[in-house]
Write an enzyme that holds these catalytic residues in place. Sequence first.
Site, PDB file in Angstrom:
ATOM      1  N   THR A 189      34.998  47.654  38.889  1.00 55.60           N
ATOM      2  CA  THR A 189      34.470  46.355  38.443  1.00 55.60           C
ATOM      3  C   THR A 189      33.252  45.985  39.292  1.00 55.60           C
ATOM      4  OG1 THR A 189      36.733  45.746  37.886  1.00 55.60           O
ATOM      5  CG2 THR A 189      35.106  43.985  37.887  1.00 55.60           C
ATOM      6  N   LYS A 212      35.541  41.564  25.339  1.00 48.56           N
ATOM      7  CA  LYS A 212      34.994  42.523  26.323  1.00 48.56           C
ATOM      8  C   LYS A 212      35.131  43.966  25.838  1.00 48.56           C
ATOM      9  CE  LYS A 212      36.015  41.089  30.489  1.00 48.56           C
ATOM     10  NZ  LYS A 212      36.715  40.872  31.776  1.00 48.56           N
ATOM     11  N   SER A 267      39.471  51.795  33.281  1.00 51.12           N
ATOM     12  CA  SER A 267      40.859  51.812  32.809  1.00 51.12           C
ATOM     13  C   SER A 267      40.950  52.665  31.535  1.00 51.12           C
ATOM     14  CB  SER A 267      41.334  50.394  32.485  1.00 51.12           C
ATOM     15  OG  SER A 267      41.887  49.786  33.627  1.00 51.12           O
ATOM     16  N   LYS A 327      46.536  39.834  28.251  1.00 46.35           N
ATOM     17  CA  LYS A 327      46.573  39.456  29.666  1.00 46.35           C
ATOM     18  C   LYS A 327      47.986  39.025  29.986  1.00 46.35           C
ATOM     19  CE  LYS A 327      43.503  39.112  33.044  1.00 46.35           C
ATOM     20  NZ  LYS A 327      42.262  39.914  33.188  1.00 46.35           N
ATOM     21  N   ASN A 348      38.725  42.159  45.728  1.00 51.68           N
ATOM     22  CA  ASN A 348      38.475  43.483  45.138  1.00 51.68           C
ATOM     23  C   ASN A 348      37.075  43.572  44.527  1.00 51.68           C
ATOM     24  OD1 ASN A 348      38.432  45.275  42.571  1.00 51.68           O
ATOM     25  ND2 ASN A 348      40.008  46.161  43.878  1.00 51.68           N
ATOM     26  N   LYS A 401      45.057  45.468  25.659  1.00 52.46           N
ATOM     27  CA  LYS A 401      44.704  45.921  27.015  1.00 52.46           C
ATOM     28  C   LYS A 401      44.313  44.722  27.852  1.00 52.46           C
ATOM     29  CE  LYS A 401      43.698  49.274  29.911  1.00 52.46           C
ATOM     30  NZ  LYS A 401      44.555  48.609  30.912  1.00 52.46           N
TER      31      LYS A 401
HETATM   32  P1  NAD Z   1      41.055  39.076  44.554  1.00 51.14           P
HETATM   33  O1  NAD Z   1      42.304  38.298  44.605  1.00 51.14           O
HETATM   34  O2  NAD Z   1      41.030  40.466  45.093  1.00 51.14           O
HETATM   35  O3  NAD Z   1      39.855  38.264  45.312  1.00 51.14           O
HETATM   36  C1  NAD Z   1      39.570  36.922  45.084  1.00 51.14           C
HETATM   37  C2  NAD Z   1      38.589  36.435  46.173  1.00 51.14           C
HETATM   38  O4  NAD Z   1      38.244  35.069  45.886  1.00 51.14           O
HETATM   39  C3  NAD Z   1      39.162  36.435  47.583  1.00 51.14           C
HETATM   40  O5  NAD Z   1      38.167  36.895  48.501  1.00 51.14           O
HETATM   41  C4  NAD Z   1      39.444  34.968  47.869  1.00 51.14           C
HETATM   42  O6  NAD Z   1      39.342  34.653  49.252  1.00 51.14           O
HETATM   43  C5  NAD Z   1      38.315  34.330  47.093  1.00 51.14           C
HETATM   44  N1  NAD Z   1      38.524  32.915  46.822  1.00 51.14           N
HETATM   45  C6  NAD Z   1      39.649  32.271  46.418  1.00 51.14           C
HETATM   46  N2  NAD Z   1      39.420  30.952  46.313  1.00 51.14           N
HETATM   47  C7  NAD Z   1      38.124  30.762  46.632  1.00 51.14           C
HETATM   48  C8  NAD Z   1      37.291  29.610  46.701  1.00 51.14           C
HETATM   49  N3  NAD Z   1      37.756  28.393  46.411  1.00 51.14           N
HETATM   50  N4  NAD Z   1      35.991  29.780  47.064  1.00 51.14           N
HETATM   51  C9  NAD Z   1      35.510  30.999  47.360  1.00 51.14           C
HETATM   52  N5  NAD Z   1      36.250  32.104  47.308  1.00 51.14           N
HETATM   53  C10 NAD Z   1      37.538  32.002  46.966  1.00 51.14           C
HETATM   54  O7  NAD Z   1      40.610  39.059  43.017  1.00 51.14           O
HETATM   55  P2  NAD Z   1      39.627  40.071  42.259  1.00 51.14           P
HETATM   56  O8  NAD Z   1      40.429  41.175  41.677  1.00 51.14           O
HETATM   57  O9  NAD Z   1      38.468  40.392  43.147  1.00 51.14           O
HETATM   58  O10 NAD Z   1      39.168  39.156  41.027  1.00 51.14           O
HETATM   59  C11 NAD Z   1      38.163  38.165  41.169  1.00 51.14           C
HETATM   60  C12 NAD Z   1      37.700  37.731  39.769  1.00 51.14           C
HETATM   61  O11 NAD Z   1      37.220  38.874  39.048  1.00 51.14           O
HETATM   62  C13 NAD Z   1      38.780  37.110  38.879  1.00 51.14           C
HETATM   63  O12 NAD Z   1      38.190  36.123  38.049  1.00 51.14           O
HETATM   64  C14 NAD Z   1      39.226  38.279  38.011  1.00 51.14           C
HETATM   65  O13 NAD Z   1      39.804  37.862  36.780  1.00 51.14           O
HETATM   66  C15 NAD Z   1      37.914  38.970  37.798  1.00 51.14           C
HETATM   67  N6  NAD Z   1      38.048  40.377  37.417  1.00 51.14           N
HETATM   68  C16 NAD Z   1      38.704  41.270  38.223  1.00 51.14           C
HETATM   69  C17 NAD Z   1      38.787  42.599  37.825  1.00 51.14           C
HETATM   70  C18 NAD Z   1      39.427  43.652  38.705  1.00 51.14           C
HETATM   71  O14 NAD Z   1      39.332  44.843  38.353  1.00 51.14           O
HETATM   72  N7  NAD Z   1      40.049  43.294  39.826  1.00 51.14           N
HETATM   73  C19 NAD Z   1      38.230  43.020  36.597  1.00 51.14           C
HETATM   74  C20 NAD Z   1      37.566  42.081  35.808  1.00 51.14           C
HETATM   75  C21 NAD Z   1      37.477  40.768  36.244  1.00 51.14           C
END
Ligand code: NAD
Length: 423
Positions: free
Chosen positions: A187, A91, A356, A103, A214, A67
């Site tokens: 999340t 996790k 999920s 992944k 997100n 997953k």
């Molecule tokens: P996303 O693409 O929706 O958002 C990423 C954000 O980071 C954006 O606002 C972008 O502007 C910002 N960003 C990019 N570069 C940056 C920088 N240099 N400085 C500051 N901000 C910056 O991604 P997401 O889904 O929100 O995921 C973010 C993190 O959370 C990732 O590490 C991802 O692996 C982790 N994560 C996401 C989920 C999920 O359900 N979406 C679940 C577990 C973990």
Amino acid sequence: MNTFLKQFQKSLNNVFTNSLISSHIREILSQPTNEIIFNFPVKLSDNSVKIFKGYRIQHNNILGPYKGGLRFHQDVNLDEVKALASLMTIKCALQDIPFGGAKGGIQLNPHEYNKYDLELITRGYTRAINNYIGGDYDIPAPDVGTNAEIMDWILDEYNLINNKDEKSVITGKSPECGGSLGRKEATGRGLGVILNEVVKDLDNVTIKLEGFGNVGYHIVDYLNTLDKNFMINTISDHTGYYKIDYDDLELYKLNNFISYLLQYQRDHGSLKNIEKFSFKISKIDKEEYLKTYSDVFIPAALELSIKENEANILNVKNILEGANGPLSDSAEKMLLSRDINIYPDILCNSGGVLVSYYEWVQNNTNQIWTKEDVNRRLDKQMLDCYHKITKSKNNKYRNECYKYSIEKINEIYQKRKSYLFRL
Ligand code: NAD
């Protein structure tokens, strides 16, 4: 080996130091079971044909089907996906859900393609991994650069190719296509639930947020529903660093800056130019951003954003990791030596994989749970997990999480004895 993957290996090794767990388990977990890499051609809307590099890494499935999310980003590479897949194994074990870790991703900048081309690329990727996924084998989900719409395309392509109606092959779908209510927010909400518990003795809480996508958006959205005074005093995204004047709490509340930030993000998709619309918000440099005191720092962007230079001036009391792997190993050591509490990614951002899992259960049993039901289960499971990890007097919570997960995985290998025969 890249730094992120080395960090995973280090966290893994820490658990085995002075431990009675069989070293076979360390060997098994130190490498993924399957590394699938493919170059697939896509004919784009301008009639050009482009080759894309796709990955799916299946780390371990002793607990259940593989997953893990799919990332569309220009920096996606083998080591990064291996590290992210490995974190997923830990996790899922930590949250006691019956999934292994995986992944995947495509090396591309999604902002460079129109929606129609993104759909063609996603369908091409799905055809390439078709033989390696399935509702009882490997179940992808959204991550950076992907969303419910992309999951819906994968669902559609997979079922067209295989002449099936298997909703559980993918999670994070839109509710109309069989997605769970509450998945998109999960999340962020899950992290917010833990945060509310961490600061339960404070009346007013200042927050420094990195990343407003997100995860970041839904953390703020959830905190905005609580009675406590949460104040974002510093925030950043890819467009820069911003400070919000909160000297006057009454004014902060009256102007409801948190709702304003959320509305701005919904309207513009980023924080670009927000300082031009409110005299209480100013654009600052990275140093001032890091040096401004906040009770809580939430990195919610990408991995390794806090290295030694940043850790040296980061002025906070608690860190809750929304992103996967945001702290370098040496940064973490520095921060711990300054008595800063670090609540790790595998704990704080596990709300996404939890819901999920709820989606997968609903798909497999033809049920549709209400949003209240999903949130109630999520909140309870996040809090239970937080308490089981923090009950230890040792504040090295990352190590506590790894220890819990690896002991659980070890127990299953010992009972099944499969590692002796599979290798
Ligand atoms: P996303 O693409 O929706 O958002 C990423 C954000 O980071 C954006 O606002 C972008 O502007 C910002 N960003 C990019 N570069 C940056 C920088 N240099 N400085 C500051 N901000 C910056 O991604 P997401 O889904 O929100 O995921 C973010 C993190 O959370 C990732 O590490 C991802 O692996 C982790 N994560 C996401 C989920 C999920 O359900 N979406 C679940 C577990 C973990």
